[in-house]
Design a protein around this motif. Structure first.
Motif, PDB file in Angstrom:
ATOM      1  N   GLY A   1     -11.928   9.621  -2.578  1.00 18.92           N
ATOM      2  CA  GLY A   1     -11.115  10.780  -2.599  1.00 18.92           C
ATOM      3  C   GLY A   1     -10.626  11.418  -1.383  1.00 18.92           C
ATOM      4  O   GLY A   1     -10.375  10.689  -0.466  1.00 18.92           O
ATOM      5  N   GLN A   2     -11.105  12.787  -1.043  1.00 14.74           N
ATOM      6  CA  GLN A   2     -10.902  13.286   0.229  1.00 14.74           C
ATOM      7  C   GLN A   2     -11.777  13.825   0.844  1.00 14.74           C
ATOM      8  O   GLN A   2     -12.218  15.002   1.137  1.00 14.74           O
ATOM      9  CB  GLN A   2      -9.562  14.647  -0.007  1.00 14.74           C
ATOM     10  CG  GLN A   2      -8.353  14.066  -0.370  1.00 14.74           C
ATOM     11  CD  GLN A   2      -8.255  13.697  -1.755  1.00 14.74           C
ATOM     12  OE1 GLN A   2      -8.974  14.148  -2.727  1.00 14.74           O
ATOM     13  NE2 GLN A   2      -7.478  12.521  -2.240  1.00 14.74           N
TER      14      GLN A   2
ATOM     15  N   GLU B   1      -1.799   4.838   2.981  1.00 20.07           N
ATOM     16  CA  GLU B   1      -1.532   4.405   4.522  1.00 20.07           C
ATOM     17  C   GLU B   1      -2.187   5.604   5.117  1.00 20.07           C
ATOM     18  O   GLU B   1      -2.825   5.527   6.294  1.00 20.07           O
ATOM     19  CB  GLU B   1      -0.193   3.900   4.978  1.00 20.07           C
ATOM     20  CG  GLU B   1       0.294   2.767   4.142  1.00 20.07           C
ATOM     21  CD  GLU B   1       1.787   2.398   4.277  1.00 20.07           C
ATOM     22  OE1 GLU B   1       2.320   3.676   4.977  1.00 20.07           O
ATOM     23  OE2 GLU B   1       2.193   1.408   4.033  1.00 20.07           O
ATOM     24  N   ASN B   2      -1.615   6.857   4.596  1.00 22.92           N
ATOM     25  CA  ASN B   2      -2.287   8.103   5.310  1.00 22.92           C
ATOM     26  C   ASN B   2      -3.626   8.181   5.411  1.00 22.92           C
ATOM     27  O   ASN B   2      -4.198   8.805   6.403  1.00 22.92           O
ATOM     28  CB  ASN B   2      -1.543   9.228   4.575  1.00 22.92           C
ATOM     29  CG  ASN B   2       0.115   9.261   5.226  1.00 22.92           C
ATOM     30  OD1 ASN B   2       0.352   8.468   5.753  1.00 22.92           O
ATOM     31  ND2 ASN B   2       0.903   9.831   4.225  1.00 22.92           N
ATOM     32  N   SER B   3      -4.066   7.899   4.231  1.00 19.78           N
ATOM     33  CA  SER B   3      -5.634   8.073   4.220  1.00 19.78           C
ATOM     34  C   SER B   3      -6.466   7.110   4.980  1.00 19.78           C
ATOM     35  O   SER B   3      -7.479   7.608   5.782  1.00 19.78           O
ATOM     36  CB  SER B   3      -5.957   7.678   2.524  1.00 19.78           C
ATOM     37  OG  SER B   3      -7.412   7.833   2.531  1.00 19.78           O
ATOM     38  N   VAL B   4      -5.755   6.161   5.334  1.00 14.98           N
ATOM     39  CA  VAL B   4      -6.493   5.084   6.102  1.00 14.98           C
ATOM     40  C   VAL B   4      -6.382   5.374   7.645  1.00 14.98           C
ATOM     41  O   VAL B   4      -7.308   5.453   8.405  1.00 14.98           O
ATOM     42  CB  VAL B   4      -6.390   3.448   5.850  1.00 14.98           C
ATOM     43  CG1 VAL B   4      -6.650   2.413   6.884  1.00 14.98           C
ATOM     44  CG2 VAL B   4      -6.518   3.017   4.369  1.00 14.98           C
TER      45      VAL B   4
ATOM     46  N   MET C   1       0.735  -1.172   0.098  1.00 16.00           N
ATOM     47  CA  MET C   1      -0.045   0.072  -0.037  1.00 16.00           C
ATOM     48  C   MET C   1       0.978   1.401   0.143  1.00 16.00           C
ATOM     49  O   MET C   1       1.861   1.365   0.734  1.00 16.00           O
ATOM     50  CB  MET C   1      -0.917   0.048   1.255  1.00 16.00           C
ATOM     51  CG  MET C   1      -1.846   1.312   1.207  1.00 16.00           C
ATOM     52  SD  MET C   1      -2.928   1.215   2.803  1.00 16.00           S
ATOM     53  CE  MET C   1      -3.952  -0.335   2.471  1.00 16.00           C
ATOM     54  N   SER C   2       0.806   2.191  -0.661  1.00 16.09           N
ATOM     55  CA  SER C   2       1.506   3.598  -0.638  1.00 16.09           C
ATOM     56  C   SER C   2       1.453   4.311   0.528  1.00 16.09           C
ATOM     57  O   SER C   2       0.487   3.977   1.132  1.00 16.09           O
ATOM     58  CB  SER C   2       0.910   4.079  -2.027  1.00 16.09           C
ATOM     59  OG  SER C   2      -0.252   4.607  -1.957  1.00 16.09           O
ATOM     60  N   ASN C   3       2.298   5.349   0.486  1.00 15.39           N
ATOM     61  CA  ASN C   3       2.132   6.213   1.684  1.00 15.39           C
ATOM     62  C   ASN C   3       0.711   6.901   1.772  1.00 15.39           C
ATOM     63  O   ASN C   3       0.393   7.080   2.767  1.00 15.39           O
ATOM     64  CB  ASN C   3       3.407   7.118   1.612  1.00 15.39           C
ATOM     65  CG  ASN C   3       4.629   6.607   1.937  1.00 15.39           C
ATOM     66  OD1 ASN C   3       4.740   5.367   2.639  1.00 15.39           O
ATOM     67  ND2 ASN C   3       5.791   6.844   1.400  1.00 15.39           N
ATOM     68  N   LEU C   4       0.324   7.335   0.335  1.00 19.59           N
ATOM     69  CA  LEU C   4      -0.827   8.099   0.314  1.00 19.59           C
ATOM     70  C   LEU C   4      -2.008   7.235   1.078  1.00 19.59           C
ATOM     71  O   LEU C   4      -2.880   7.635   1.701  1.00 19.59           O
ATOM     72  CB  LEU C   4      -1.163   8.358  -0.841  1.00 19.59           C
ATOM     73  CG  LEU C   4      -2.536   9.081  -1.185  1.00 19.59           C
ATOM     74  CD1 LEU C   4      -2.801  10.343  -0.638  1.00 19.59           C
ATOM     75  CD2 LEU C   4      -2.797   9.451  -2.715  1.00 19.59           C
TER      76      LEU C   4
ATOM     77  N   LEU D   1     -11.576   1.067   1.668  1.00 23.29           N
ATOM     78  CA  LEU D   1     -11.825   2.354   1.988  1.00 23.29           C
ATOM     79  C   LEU D   1     -10.293   3.234   1.645  1.00 23.29           C
ATOM     80  O   LEU D   1     -10.537   4.401   1.240  1.00 23.29           O
ATOM     81  CB  LEU D   1     -12.308   2.499   3.273  1.00 23.29           C
ATOM     82  CG  LEU D   1     -13.057   3.826   3.827  1.00 23.29           C
ATOM     83  CD1 LEU D   1     -14.087   4.122   2.937  1.00 23.29           C
ATOM     84  CD2 LEU D   1     -13.353   3.718   5.169  1.00 23.29           C
ATOM     85  N   GLY D   2      -9.218   2.689   2.007  1.00 26.09           N
ATOM     86  CA  GLY D   2      -7.865   3.341   1.855  1.00 26.09           C
ATOM     87  C   GLY D   2      -7.479   3.563   0.382  1.00 26.09           C
ATOM     88  O   GLY D   2      -6.852   4.246   0.067  1.00 26.09           O
ATOM     89  N   ARG D   3      -8.168   2.499  -0.442  1.00 24.90           N
ATOM     90  CA  ARG D   3      -7.920   2.698  -2.051  1.00 24.90           C
ATOM     91  C   ARG D   3      -8.945   3.431  -2.947  1.00 24.90           C
ATOM     92  O   ARG D   3      -8.725   3.524  -4.007  1.00 24.90           O
ATOM     93  CB  ARG D   3      -7.640   1.267  -2.371  1.00 24.90           C
ATOM     94  CG  ARG D   3      -6.518   0.547  -1.658  1.00 24.90           C
ATOM     95  CD  ARG D   3      -6.046  -0.719  -2.128  1.00 24.90           C
ATOM     96  NE  ARG D   3      -5.071  -1.411  -1.480  1.00 24.90           N
ATOM     97  CZ  ARG D   3      -4.634  -2.602  -1.847  1.00 24.90           C
ATOM     98  NH1 ARG D   3      -5.365  -3.487  -2.580  1.00 24.90           N
ATOM     99  NH2 ARG D   3      -3.532  -2.962  -1.171  1.00 24.90           N
TER     100      ARG D   3
END
Length: 304
Positions: free
Chosen positions: A105-106, A6-9, A1-4, A98-100
């Motif tokens: 989006g945001q 991971e941060n989003s989750v 999983m990318s940093n983005l 949900l993280g992907r």
């Protein structure tokens, strides 16, 4: 999983709910759904198969539980994707989705980012919610490149990419080809809008044209600008043509390019005046254009 991802989750889900085990273990909080919950849709004849209780996991704020073909499905509220919704499956896969989820989006950014706003009048510092939009950011990047005549390769510059990431880690920097397509799309959209304005406009159009040579390329270019007063009596100016014109720059070549421009924009019968440079070549241009217009109406040619 990318940093983005991971941060989003991790920014929206408590860390104790993220399982790192390979096997899917039902979470103690994820018991059978309540049949009275708004997030749960069941068939009346199948409702007795489940004991009513509450959906306690926060992940269910983003999913609707529904029974489809005798199977419980978790339907993402953002992208409508159907995932396994049986309680024995747990919620690990729902957290991962949900993280992907691109459609998500945001949505929660406004809840997480507060921007300081200090008023100069009274010096008070207030906080307001701020959201990020990837599409709007790409449009602004394209406008920046156009306005300041930056090279398309700026999106590949290491420090520029690092600077943008520092300002907004969620921004996905487009490639050179993507930003080129964005700019061309902006031009086409602007052209269609301007053509509709010219078509609806009841007045005539004044044209100014100029030929110039770039210093570093030694190539000739033609710029054509349309001036008109719109229906609300506001003076408008639009650059409708900027193109490379190969040598020799004879009167016939220039006249042909101008006529093609007028036909492309459908203003050949709306012209009021054409202002050209004061040079001998443009005398031939004026004569050729008058011949091609057929003399059915008068166009005023002005030498600058």
């Amino acid at each position: 999983m990318s940093n983005l991802e991971e941060n989003s989750v991790s920014s929206t889900i408590p860390t104790h709910e993220l399982s790192t085990e390979e096997s899917v273990i039902p979470n103690s909080e994820d018991t059978q759904p309540s049949l009275s919950q708004p997030n749960v849709v069941v068939d009346d004849n199948k409702s007795s198969e489940y004991n009513p209780s509450r959906l306690k996991s926060s992940v269910w704020e983003h999913f609707t539980k529904e029974k489809i073909n005798n199977e419980w499905k978790a339907i993402c509220k953002h992208c409508n994707r159907k995932l396994g919704g049986d309680s024995k499956n747990g919620t690990k896969h729902l957290h991962v989705h949900l993280g992907r989820c691109n459609k998500r989006g945001q949505l929660d950014i406004r809840q997480q980012v507060l921007v300081a706003n200090q008023k100069k009048s009274d010096g008070k510092l207030t906080l307001k919610a701020s959201s990020f939009n990837q599409d709007e950011a790409r449009v602004d990047l394209a406008k920046m490149i156009i306005r300041h005549e930056y090279p398309l390769s700026i999106v590949d510059h290491e420090l520029f990419r690092k600077y943008c990431h520092t300002l907004q880690p969620l921004f996905d920097m487009p490639s050179r080809n993507t930003i080129k397509k964005d700019i061309l799309d902006m031009y086409e959209n602007g052209k269609v809008k301007t053509m509709l304005e010219l078509e609806a406009n009841e007045g005539r159009v004044a044209i100014t044209t100029d030929m110039w040579t770039s210093d570093h390329q030694n190539r000739g270019y033609m710029a054509v600008t349309a001036h008109y007063v719109d229906n609300s009596w506001t003076l408008q100016k639009r650059i409708i043509r900027f193109e490379y014109v190969p040598t020799p720059h004879t009167g016939d070549v220039i006249a042909t390019r101008l006529m093609k421009c007028f036909l492309d924009w459908n203003i050949d019968r709306k012209l009021m005046s054409i202002t050209v440079d004061n040079c001998s070549v443009n005398d031939a241009v004026v004569e050729l254009l008058l011949d091609r217009f057929g003399g059915s109406w008068v166009v005023e040619f002005v030498h600058r």
